[in-house]
Design a protein around this motif. Structure first.
Motif, PDB file in Angstrom:
ATOM      1  N   THR A  83      78.547  32.923  77.516  1.00 40.34           N
ATOM      2  CA  THR A  83      77.834  32.148  78.520  1.00 40.34           C
ATOM      3  C   THR A  83      76.351  32.460  78.373  1.00 40.34           C
ATOM      4  O   THR A  83      75.944  33.628  78.455  1.00 40.34           O
ATOM      5  CB  THR A  83      78.306  32.493  79.936  1.00 40.34           C
ATOM      6  OG1 THR A  83      79.702  32.175  80.062  1.00 40.34           O
ATOM      7  CG2 THR A  83      77.532  31.700  80.977  1.00 40.34           C
ATOM      8  N   VAL A  84      75.560  31.424  78.151  1.00 39.27           N
ATOM      9  CA  VAL A  84      74.129  31.598  77.885  1.00 39.27           C
ATOM     10  C   VAL A  84      73.343  30.550  78.669  1.00 39.27           C
ATOM     11  O   VAL A  84      73.912  29.612  79.226  1.00 39.27           O
ATOM     12  CB  VAL A  84      73.815  31.451  76.372  1.00 39.27           C
ATOM     13  CG1 VAL A  84      74.555  32.505  75.559  1.00 39.27           C
ATOM     14  CG2 VAL A  84      74.173  30.054  75.886  1.00 39.27           C
ATOM     15  N   ALA A  85      72.034  30.683  78.678  1.00 40.36           N
ATOM     16  CA  ALA A  85      71.176  29.698  79.320  1.00 40.36           C
ATOM     17  C   ALA A  85      71.167  28.415  78.495  1.00 40.36           C
ATOM     18  O   ALA A  85      71.222  28.453  77.266  1.00 40.36           O
ATOM     19  CB  ALA A  85      69.760  30.242  79.451  1.00 40.36           C
ATOM     20  N   VAL A  86      71.109  27.285  79.162  1.00 40.40           N
ATOM     21  CA  VAL A  86      70.977  26.014  78.457  1.00 40.40           C
ATOM     22  C   VAL A  86      69.614  26.001  77.776  1.00 40.40           C
ATOM     23  O   VAL A  86      68.588  26.249  78.419  1.00 40.40           O
ATOM     24  CB  VAL A  86      71.096  24.822  79.434  1.00 40.40           C
ATOM     25  CG1 VAL A  86      70.788  23.513  78.722  1.00 40.40           C
ATOM     26  CG2 VAL A  86      72.487  24.775  80.039  1.00 40.40           C
ATOM     27  N   PRO A  87      69.572  25.741  76.467  1.00 36.36           N
ATOM     28  CA  PRO A  87      68.298  25.805  75.743  1.00 36.36           C
ATOM     29  C   PRO A  87      67.371  24.644  76.078  1.00 36.36           C
ATOM     30  O   PRO A  87      67.800  23.600  76.569  1.00 36.36           O
ATOM     31  CB  PRO A  87      68.734  25.748  74.272  1.00 36.36           C
ATOM     32  CG  PRO A  87      70.013  24.985  74.298  1.00 36.36           C
ATOM     33  CD  PRO A  87      70.695  25.395  75.579  1.00 36.36           C
ATOM     34  N   THR A  88      66.093  24.840  75.813  1.00 34.60           N
ATOM     35  CA  THR A  88      65.089  23.805  75.999  1.00 34.60           C
ATOM     36  C   THR A  88      64.673  23.267  74.628  1.00 34.60           C
ATOM     37  O   THR A  88      64.363  24.056  73.737  1.00 34.60           O
ATOM     38  CB  THR A  88      63.845  24.365  76.721  1.00 34.60           C
ATOM     39  OG1 THR A  88      64.240  24.841  78.004  1.00 34.60           O
ATOM     40  CG2 THR A  88      62.770  23.300  76.876  1.00 34.60           C
ATOM     41  N   PRO A  89      64.668  21.958  74.438  1.00 35.06           N
ATOM     42  CA  PRO A  89      64.300  21.413  73.129  1.00 35.06           C
ATOM     43  C   PRO A  89      62.824  21.607  72.817  1.00 35.06           C
ATOM     44  O   PRO A  89      61.977  21.594  73.714  1.00 35.06           O
ATOM     45  CB  PRO A  89      64.634  19.918  73.275  1.00 35.06           C
ATOM     46  CG  PRO A  89      64.498  19.649  74.744  1.00 35.06           C
ATOM     47  CD  PRO A  89      64.978  20.903  75.414  1.00 35.06           C
ATOM     48  N   GLY A  90      62.540  21.784  71.529  1.00 32.78           N
ATOM     49  CA  GLY A  90      61.155  21.882  71.091  1.00 32.78           C
ATOM     50  C   GLY A  90      60.544  20.506  70.911  1.00 32.78           C
ATOM     51  O   GLY A  90      61.157  19.485  71.240  1.00 32.78           O
ATOM     52  N   ASP A  91      59.366  20.474  70.364  1.00 26.79           N
ATOM     53  CA  ASP A  91      58.591  19.242  70.265  1.00 26.79           C
ATOM     54  C   ASP A  91      59.330  18.116  69.551  1.00 26.79           C
ATOM     55  O   ASP A  91      59.298  16.971  69.992  1.00 26.79           O
ATOM     56  CB  ASP A  91      57.273  19.530  69.534  1.00 26.79           C
ATOM     57  CG  ASP A  91      56.426  18.284  69.361  1.00 26.79           C
ATOM     58  OD1 ASP A  91      56.037  17.689  70.380  1.00 26.79           O
ATOM     59  OD2 ASP A  91      56.185  17.899  68.199  1.00 26.79           O
ATOM     60  N   ALA A  92      60.002  18.419  68.453  1.00 28.27           N
ATOM     61  CA  ALA A  92      60.668  17.386  67.655  1.00 28.27           C
ATOM     62  C   ALA A  92      62.187  17.483  67.763  1.00 28.27           C
ATOM     63  O   ALA A  92      62.909  17.125  66.833  1.00 28.27           O
ATOM     64  CB  ALA A  92      60.241  17.493  66.190  1.00 28.27           C
ATOM     65  N   GLU A  93      62.664  17.956  68.905  1.00 28.90           N
ATOM     66  CA  GLU A  93      64.096  18.204  69.071  1.00 28.90           C
ATOM     67  C   GLU A  93      64.686  17.433  70.249  1.00 28.90           C
ATOM     68  O   GLU A  93      63.971  16.987  71.151  1.00 28.90           O
ATOM     69  CB  GLU A  93      64.346  19.699  69.282  1.00 28.90           C
ATOM     70  CG  GLU A  93      63.977  20.551  68.073  1.00 28.90           C
ATOM     71  CD  GLU A  93      64.168  22.023  68.339  1.00 28.90           C
ATOM     72  OE1 GLU A  93      64.496  22.754  67.384  1.00 28.90           O
ATOM     73  OE2 GLU A  93      63.972  22.459  69.502  1.00 28.90           O
ATOM     74  N   LEU A  94      66.011  17.326  70.208  1.00 31.92           N
ATOM     75  CA  LEU A  94      66.776  16.701  71.280  1.00 31.92           C
ATOM     76  C   LEU A  94      67.708  17.736  71.895  1.00 31.92           C
ATOM     77  O   LEU A  94      68.231  18.599  71.185  1.00 31.92           O
ATOM     78  CB  LEU A  94      67.630  15.544  70.746  1.00 31.92           C
ATOM     79  CG  LEU A  94      66.958  14.483  69.888  1.00 31.92           C
ATOM     80  CD1 LEU A  94      68.003  13.507  69.349  1.00 31.92           C
ATOM     81  CD2 LEU A  94      65.889  13.748  70.676  1.00 31.92           C
ATOM     82  N   LEU A  95      67.920  17.644  73.196  1.00 33.58           N
ATOM     83  CA  LEU A  95      68.987  18.412  73.839  1.00 33.58           C
ATOM     84  C   LEU A  95      70.128  17.446  74.068  1.00 33.58           C
ATOM     85  O   LEU A  95      69.981  16.448  74.784  1.00 33.58           O
ATOM     86  CB  LEU A  95      68.520  19.010  75.172  1.00 33.58           C
ATOM     87  CG  LEU A  95      69.599  19.775  75.947  1.00 33.58           C
ATOM     88  CD1 LEU A  95      70.055  21.009  75.173  1.00 33.58           C
ATOM     89  CD2 LEU A  95      69.086  20.182  77.336  1.00 33.58           C
TER      90      LEU A  95
END
Length: 409
Positions: A83-95
């Motif tokens: 169980t981890v934190a939901v990641p945040t997308p970077g500049d050229a990324e999608l969540l």
């Protein structure tokens, strides 16, 4: 899929060019179709680098994902739920909020550390997924928006409730259907291998091993489209019936028929092309069954993946003589080495699927003893199910079933 996944040490560099363009001016530039998706307004623009649709997608603060914590060919021993934190997308990324993830034979090779020995645990597991974009970086927003549906594959991390994916490695698709997952690796492997290495000609005889599996089903269909007589090996009468339904001329259920005797009796002139993914004794039989000028394509050797060595012993001492006597050839196929063919293959298959000209069979475990593969933890059952040879088509896990009123899923 017994073809190794795309992103190994080589694939990490090659992947962005595999997928290529995404959407331009609202049109899917890769497939030439406009996905019918419901777009939502971005409700949180408080960050300068990314946009997150917290309200529309109910993004939680934490999520579950599968992590390789120990190198082992035993997937259950190697992989743990974290169980981890939901990641945040970077500049050229999608969540991406994953709806379905694909199971591959190579998941075990990856958890055993066979692809890149320099990568040490812990590392994320899973290669393929499809779901909805719920967050994206500023640069990625020029091509995508919240609410778009994408399929993707990469170097790990698909076995999670949410995955951050580079926008360039994402494929926009019309809807959240698991069938699209079958095309990304399994389908393209069969399409390109048959076209580039098989050199299929009308009237030739083609043998596909593990024909009712994730990639075998496509090899059967492409060989039949080329006007060939197709033989497919399988392990049950149900699978034999499926193979007939997609055009296989001679399904051979090796649990009730002797494969070697059947090939010798019914095909005394030999086999022109073999699409082989099993390895071991089946590979040896394939070599011995080749016709003059026959071509044998090795796309995997699943029978050995669960062993410590990762490969079933092959008696190849006389291989040069056997090939020479028949002017035959034996070649391996690894998808990253054919990236120049990828876009055309994927585009062509998407068009065939849209026209109803291509069957993309998926197995979500509806007939499994414990029922459908639902939820991230069922990935373990799905891997076992595939290696037990019970699947018909590509094995897919339903990570997050749709909620009431979710019209896109």
């Amino acid at each position: 899929m017994s073809s190794p996944p795309m992103l190994l040490r080589l694939g990490r560099r090659a992947a962005p060019s595999l997928i290529g363009r995404c959407r331009s001016a609202g049109t899917d530039a890769l497939f030439g179709v406009r996905p019918a998706v419901l777009r939502r307004f971005i409700v949180d623009t408080s960050y300068s680098a990314h946009f997150m649709d917290f309200k529309g997608s109910s993004i939680p603060s934490s999520m579950k994902k599968l992590v390789v914590t120990k190198l082992s060919q035993d997937f259950r021993e190697a992989v743990s739920v974290r169980t981890v934190a939901v990641p945040t997308p970077g500049d050229a990324e999608l969540l991406v909020r994953n709806r379905f993830v694909g199971i591959n034979a190579s998941d075990i090779n990856y958890s055993a550390g066979r692809y890149d020995p320099s990568v040490k645990p812990p590392f994320d597991a899973g290669f393929e997924g499809i779901g909805e974009v719920v967050g994206l970086g500023l640069s990625a927003s020029s091509r995508y928006t919240v609410g778009d549906v994408v399929a993707y594959f990469g170097s790990g991390g698909a076995f999670a409730e949410y995955t951050v994916v580079p926008a360039k490695e994402s494929v926009p698709v019309p809807s959240v259907k698991p069938e699209f997952l079958t095309l990304l690796v399994s389908g393209t492997t069969a399409y390109i291998a048959m076209k580039r290495l098989g050199n299929l000609a009308k009237g030739e005889t083609v043998l596909v091993t593990a024909a009712a599996g994730g990639t075998g089903q496509f090899a059967v269909q492409f060989a039949k489209q080329a006007g060939c007589h197709v033989i497919g090996t399988c392990s049950s009468d149900e699978k034999a019936g499926f193979l007939k339904s997609i055009g296989c001329d001679r399904p051979i259920n090796y649990s009730t028929e002797d494969l070697a005797k059947t090939l010798r009796k019914e095909y005394p002139q030999g086999i022109d092309v073999v699409y082989e993914s099993v390895g071991g004794s089946v590979l040896e039989l394939a070599v011995n069954s080749l016709a003059n000028k026959g071509r044998l394509i090795v796309i995997g050797f699943i029978s050995g993946y669960k062993t410590a060595a990762g490969i079933t012993p092959f008696n190849g001492g006389m291989l040069p003589v056997k090939l020479l006597q028949k002017s035959a050839s034996m070649r391996g196929f690894f998808l990253p080495h054919f990236i120049e063919d990828y876009k055309e293959a994927l585009r062509s298959m998407m068009q065939m699927f849209a026209k109803g000209e291509l069957v993309c069979e998926v197995d979500c475990g509806d007939m499994a003893q414990e029922g459908r593969f639902v939820g991230l933890e069922s990935v373990f059952r799905a891997v076992d199910y595939m290696y037990a040879g019970r699947n018909l088509g590509k094995v897919v896990v339903d990570v997050a079933p749709p909620t009431v009123g979710d019209s896109k899923l």
